[in-house]
Scaffold this active site. Structure first.
Site, PDB file in Angstrom:
ATOM      1  N   ARG A 120      62.248   9.724  66.020  1.00  0.00           N
ATOM      2  CA  ARG A 120      63.127  10.616  66.787  1.00  0.00           C
ATOM      3  C   ARG A 120      63.378  10.123  68.206  1.00  0.00           C
ATOM      4  O   ARG A 120      64.512  10.199  68.697  1.00  0.00           O
ATOM      5  CB  ARG A 120      62.525  12.030  66.809  1.00  0.00           C
ATOM      6  CG  ARG A 120      62.685  12.735  65.491  1.00  0.00           C
ATOM      7  CD  ARG A 120      61.756  13.923  65.380  1.00  0.00           C
ATOM      8  NE  ARG A 120      60.369  13.521  65.184  1.00  0.00           N
ATOM      9  CZ  ARG A 120      59.358  14.369  65.053  1.00  0.00           C
ATOM     10  NH1 ARG A 120      59.573  15.663  65.137  1.00  0.00           N
ATOM     11  NH2 ARG A 120      58.139  13.943  64.840  1.00  0.00           N
ATOM     12  N   GLU A 140      49.191   5.245  59.378  1.00  0.00           N
ATOM     13  CA  GLU A 140      49.657   6.291  60.300  1.00  0.00           C
ATOM     14  C   GLU A 140      48.964   7.631  60.038  1.00  0.00           C
ATOM     15  O   GLU A 140      49.428   8.430  59.234  1.00  0.00           O
ATOM     16  CB  GLU A 140      51.182   6.469  60.176  1.00  0.00           C
ATOM     17  CG  GLU A 140      51.724   7.520  61.155  1.00  0.00           C
ATOM     18  CD  GLU A 140      53.221   7.810  61.005  1.00  0.00           C
ATOM     19  OE1 GLU A 140      53.833   7.347  60.019  1.00  0.00           O
ATOM     20  OE2 GLU A 140      53.770   8.511  61.862  1.00  0.00           O
ATOM     21  N   LYS A 172      49.226   3.190  63.532  1.00  0.00           N
ATOM     22  CA  LYS A 172      50.293   4.012  64.131  1.00  0.00           C
ATOM     23  C   LYS A 172      49.742   5.420  64.385  1.00  0.00           C
ATOM     24  O   LYS A 172      49.821   6.293  63.522  1.00  0.00           O
ATOM     25  CB  LYS A 172      51.512   4.051  63.188  1.00  0.00           C
ATOM     26  CG  LYS A 172      52.642   4.932  63.706  1.00  0.00           C
ATOM     27  CD  LYS A 172      53.935   4.723  62.918  1.00  0.00           C
ATOM     28  CE  LYS A 172      55.002   5.716  63.330  1.00  0.00           C
ATOM     29  NZ  LYS A 172      56.324   5.437  62.755  1.00  0.00           N
TER      30      LYS A 172
HETATM   31  C1  5MM Z   1      61.255   8.707  60.757  1.00  0.00           C
HETATM   32  O1  5MM Z   1      60.403   9.702  60.191  1.00  0.00           O
HETATM   33  C2  5MM Z   1      59.438   9.165  59.280  1.00  0.00           C
HETATM   34  C3  5MM Z   1      59.567   9.738  57.941  1.00  0.00           C
HETATM   35  O2  5MM Z   1      59.241  11.072  57.922  1.00  0.00           O
HETATM   36  P1  5MM Z   1      59.271  11.874  56.506  1.00  0.00           P
HETATM   37  O3  5MM Z   1      58.289  11.239  55.603  1.00  0.00           O
HETATM   38  O4  5MM Z   1      58.885  13.268  56.948  1.00  0.00           O
HETATM   39  O5  5MM Z   1      60.661  11.830  55.991  1.00  0.00           O
HETATM   40  C4  5MM Z   1      58.036   9.368  59.864  1.00  0.00           C
HETATM   41  O6  5MM Z   1      57.011   8.917  59.044  1.00  0.00           O
HETATM   42  C5  5MM Z   1      57.971   8.576  61.112  1.00  0.00           C
HETATM   43  O7  5MM Z   1      57.819   7.220  60.817  1.00  0.00           O
HETATM   44  C6  5MM Z   1      56.816   8.969  62.004  1.00  0.00           C
HETATM   45  O8  5MM Z   1      56.488  10.316  61.920  1.00  0.00           O
HETATM   46  C7  5MM Z   1      57.184   8.676  63.447  1.00  0.00           C
HETATM   47  O9  5MM Z   1      58.400   9.305  63.751  1.00  0.00           O
HETATM   48  P2  5MM Z   1      58.521  10.112  65.092  1.00  0.00           P
HETATM   49  O10 5MM Z   1      59.842  10.815  65.010  1.00  0.00           O
HETATM   50  O11 5MM Z   1      57.338  11.028  65.141  1.00  0.00           O
HETATM   51  O12 5MM Z   1      58.466   9.049  66.189  1.00  0.00           O
END
Ligand code: 5MM
Length: 339
Positions: A293, A177, A219
């Site tokens: 989110r 990602e 991703k």
């Molecule tokens: C769910 O958020 C994941 C973990 O974030 P942190 O490491 O900041 O706690 C994050 O990696 C998430 O998998 C991705 O950013 C995709 O989430 P979104 O909200 O952007 O779809």
């Protein structure tokens, strides 16, 4: 490395009509999400929230895998079933975020590099024994004045590739990602330029580290203007820019691309994914989602930490998962929002 097993798992992560729930918020991130809606950030609330999501009736119709944080992986539903077993019983693959977060990059103000390679082999082996089938490592790329630097892109790509190699060695499919952030006032064209450079460097490093691409999932962010940009692009524009960027940089050997939502609203993330699948039905990769989110926001706001609101929260989660599942096939329409 068992290449056949990795390929089988990778394909099982992106079947028709399904995608991945990113529920791997680290302690700091879930605290931010809870605080925003007035939920106390306790271990029990974090457990109960994930239980609410994972016990949603029928979620397996649209969700193929769930990414977990270390704490969640070791927690159980109220009746005692560990979360990985609960998900596996629904035919959902449990995944893990083994990175230790994006940290300030020394010598590079405003840039981050993701840490967590130390001891990673041992952690992945333990996760595999606990039932985990895939990993996810997130690198964060900022667009700004003179940013991103080549050094930041290279450092993050190198870490992603080393993580991916360790995952495959341990029999886990790596989700790679590299997220180009939506923060800022940059244009869609600037996002396209940075996303293309990022992906080129990432795939170069994956090749250097002998990553088996057929057993790897990408991703990425969609190509989208910054949140502060004066022109917010329509779904058709986002779809065109995203697909042309991906076609330039992502090898056809990669079985699936699962987008992050990155701060788009749930409906925007659904519409943009739908536009990509509807306009480009024959791409070399499965085009799916791995939203955090965008899949959870409505459910979290319906739940608010109150156990009696679980049915309403599960209905909100199911509704969004169903709509995003339809978008994954290019069959979503805004009428489905009201249904
Ligand atoms: C769910 O958020 C994941 C973990 O974030 P942190 O490491 O900041 O706690 C994050 O990696 C998430 O998998 C991705 O950013 C995709 O989430 P979104 O909200 O952007 O779809």
């Amino acid at each position: 490395m068992n290449k056949g097993a990795l390929e089988g798992t990778a394909r099982a992560m992106v079947p028709a009509g399904k995608g991945i729930l990113a529920a791997d918020e680290s302690t700091g991130t879930i605290r931010k999400r809870f605080t925003a809606v007035g939920i106390a950030d306790t271990e029990e609330n974090r457990r109960a929230y994930r239980e609410m999501l994972f016990t949603t009736p029928g979620m397996e119709d649209y969700i193929s895998g769930v990414i977990l944080f270390d704490e969640t992986l070791r927690q159980s539903a109220g009746e005692g079933t560990p979360f990985p077993a609960l998900l596996a019983a629904k035919g959902i693959l449990p995944g893990i975020k083994p990175d230790r977060g994006a940290k300030d990059m020394a010598g590079h103000p405003s840039e981050k590099v993701t840490e967590g390679l130390d001891g990673l082999r041992e952690r992945l082996a333990e996760y595999r024994d606990l039932g985990v089938r895939f990993g996810k490592w997130r690198a964060v790329i900022t667009i700004g004045e003179g940013l991103p630097s080549l050094t930041c892109l290279q450092a993050n790509a190198e870490a992603l590739a080393r993580y991916a190699a360790l995952c495959q060695e341990q029999g886990l499919v790596p989700i790679v990602e590299p997220e180009v952030l939506m923060d800022g006032d940059h244009s869609l064209e600037r996002c396209a330029e940075v996303t293309e450079l990022t992906l080129r460097i990432v795939f170069d490093r994956l090749a250097d580290h002998r990553i088996h691409l057929e057993g790897t999932i990408l991703k990425p962010n969609m190509v989208i203007p910054g949140k502060g940009h004066s022109h917010q692009a329509a779904s058709a524009e986002v779809a065109e820019a995203t697909v042309s960027t991906l076609l330039r940089c992502v090898p056809a050997a990669v079985p699936g691309i699962v987008f992050l939502s990155g701060g788009q609203t749930p409906q925007q993330a659904t519409e943009n994914l739908n536009a990509i699948n509807a306009r480009f039905p024959s791409l070399p990769w499965e085009i799916s989602f791995s939203y955090g989110r965008a899949l959870q926001d409505e459910a979290l706001r319906a739940w608010l930490g109150q156990r009696e609101k679980t049915p309403a929260a599960q209905a909100a989660f199911y509704h969004r998962a169903r709509n995003v599942g339809a978008a994954r096939a290019g069959r979503y329409s805004t009428d489905m929002e009201a249904a």
